[in-house]
Design an enzyme around this catalytic site. Structure first.
Site, mmCIF file in Angstrom:
data_model
loop_
_atom_site.group_PDB
_atom_site.id
_atom_site.type_symbol
_atom_site.label_atom_id
_atom_site.label_comp_id
_atom_site.label_asym_id
_atom_site.label_seq_id
_atom_site.Cartn_x
_atom_site.Cartn_y
_atom_site.Cartn_z
ATOM 1 C CE LYS A 223 -0.511 -16.338 22.320
ATOM 2 N NZ LYS A 223 -0.535 -16.357 20.868
ATOM 3 N NE ARG A 257 -1.206 -23.265 19.648
ATOM 4 C CZ ARG A 257 -0.551 -22.938 20.765
ATOM 5 N NH1 ARG A 257 -0.859 -21.854 21.435
ATOM 6 N NH2 ARG A 257 0.434 -23.715 21.198
HETATM 7 N N1 HH2 Z 1 0.869 -19.172 20.372
HETATM 8 C C1 HH2 Z 1 1.776 -19.886 21.054
HETATM 9 C C2 HH2 Z 1 2.365 -21.022 20.485
HETATM 10 N N2 HH2 Z 1 2.011 -21.449 19.265
HETATM 11 N N3 HH2 Z 1 0.690 -21.190 17.317
HETATM 12 C C3 HH2 Z 1 -0.220 -20.498 16.618
HETATM 13 N N4 HH2 Z 1 -0.584 -20.912 15.392
HETATM 14 N N5 HH2 Z 1 -0.792 -19.357 17.123
HETATM 15 C C4 HH2 Z 1 -0.478 -18.867 18.347
HETATM 16 O O1 HH2 Z 1 -1.019 -17.806 18.750
HETATM 17 C C5 HH2 Z 1 0.495 -19.582 19.120
HETATM 18 C C6 HH2 Z 1 1.074 -20.753 18.553
HETATM 19 C C7 HH2 Z 1 2.161 -19.431 22.423
HETATM 20 O O2 HH2 Z 1 1.312 -19.989 23.391
HETATM 21 P P1 HH2 Z 1 1.656 -21.279 24.277
HETATM 22 O O3 HH2 Z 1 1.823 -22.489 23.419
HETATM 23 O O4 HH2 Z 1 0.640 -21.431 25.334
HETATM 24 O O5 HH2 Z 1 2.985 -20.884 25.011
HETATM 25 P P2 HH2 Z 1 4.490 -21.292 24.824
HETATM 26 O O6 HH2 Z 1 4.917 -20.862 23.467
HETATM 27 O O7 HH2 Z 1 5.215 -20.547 25.927
HETATM 28 O O8 HH2 Z 1 4.597 -22.784 24.963
#
Ligand code: HH2
Length: 291
Positions: A223, A257
């Protein structure tokens, strides 16, 4: 605090930290957008994360990065469902990262174990979908605002108190809808409507969230707060992400995660061997201790 997370097909023991591997089937995710955008690539990615030691797979078809536009329901379904069907054959708990009640319903009917909702089941009908699937697990996450605008000017008087109060209200709503406590984990939502200072304050006081009496799931992986601390671009944040995962577990997180499963699993093994020679009991004690 529950020492397990009840999910549809699996009861996940939380006596040791668990690693949730991220499978983004999106063209626009902030760190891996487009990399597993077709179903075959995403299915291979699921298998790879399992080989690397993931305990749970989290499949998502909506990027929630700052500024993201949500896909339509049909688009999100078309991204998620084929990969979900495959993941469900792999023998591990599978989570679906969505806020859409329609997709939650369809995914749980197919056999998905967990709903991971960055909007904490606030959309109309979402609580009822979970209540109607009496064993499925759920992750309730805090976010201030919506992805499109959440990083514009987030404001809190006391970020920890406000995140805790929000999560407490969502736990209460879930319990009132008939969702058993052992099905619920909560997440402070690092990076979701929070400045760097807000994220750091939350991290330093993360143990206060254990008073919610729910296992904590956290996501720091790659992040932008880690970029702000290290000056690293998104593709160079592996060491920072692993350090953040360890710090989160040391501050009581039960599940992390992550994108980089192999590195995180190794780091957690070494950390536990060196810091917690007493093994699982010590981990539970350290997670439950708010001192
Ligand atoms: N962060 C993201 C998405 N889903 N769910 C939970 N429970 N906690 C988190 O911190 C979280 C989440 C964002 O990360 P990522 O999936 O890599 O990115 P994107 O939303 O751009 O797909």
């Amino acid at each position: 605090m529950n020492a397990f997370w009840q999910t549809a097909r699996h009861r996940i023991a939380l006596a040791e930290p668990r690693v949730m591997g991220i499978v983004n089937i999106t063209p626009d995710s902030f760190s891996d957008g487009g990399r597993h955008a077709d179903a075959a690539a995403a299915m291979r990615h699921c298998e790879r994360l399992l080989a690397e030691g993931a305990h749970v797979l989290d499949i998502g078809g909506e990027s929630t990065r700052p500024g993201a536009q949500a896909p339509g329901l049909e688009e999100e379904r078309a991204r998620v469902l084929p990969v979900l069907r495959h993941a469900l054959t792999l023998g591990v708990p599978v989570s679906v990262d969505t806020s859409r009640p329609e997709l939650m319903h369809e995914a749980l009917d197919l056999g998905a174990d967990i709903v991971n909702d960055v909007r904490a089941l606030q959309r109309p009908g979402a609580l009822q979908v979970l209540a109607a699937h009496p064993a499925a697990g759920v992750c309730l996450m805090h976010m201030q605002g919506e992805p499109g605008t959440m990083q514009t000017a987030p404001v809190y008087a006391d970020v920890v108190a406000e995140v805790a109060a929000f999560l407490a209200s969502r736990i209460a709503a879930a319990r009132a809808a008939g969702i058993d406590a052992w099905r619920i984990v909560v997440d402070p939502g690092y990076g979701f409507g929070k400045t760097l200072e807000h994220n750091l304050e939350l991290a330093r006081r993360q143990r206060e969230l254990l008073q919610l009496d729910c296992p904590l799931l956290v996501g720091w992986s790659r992040k932008s707060a880690l970029g702000a601390i290290t000056g690293r671009e998104v593709g160079e944040r592996l060491p920072a992400s692993v350090a953040a995962a360890l710090a989160a577990v040391a501050a009581g997180a039960a599940i992390v995660r992550v994108h980089d499963v192999a590195a995180t699993v190794d780091a957690l093994r070494v950390w536990r061997a060196l810091i917690l020679p007493g093994g699982t009991t010590s981990f539970i004690q350290s997670r439950n201790s708010t001192g």
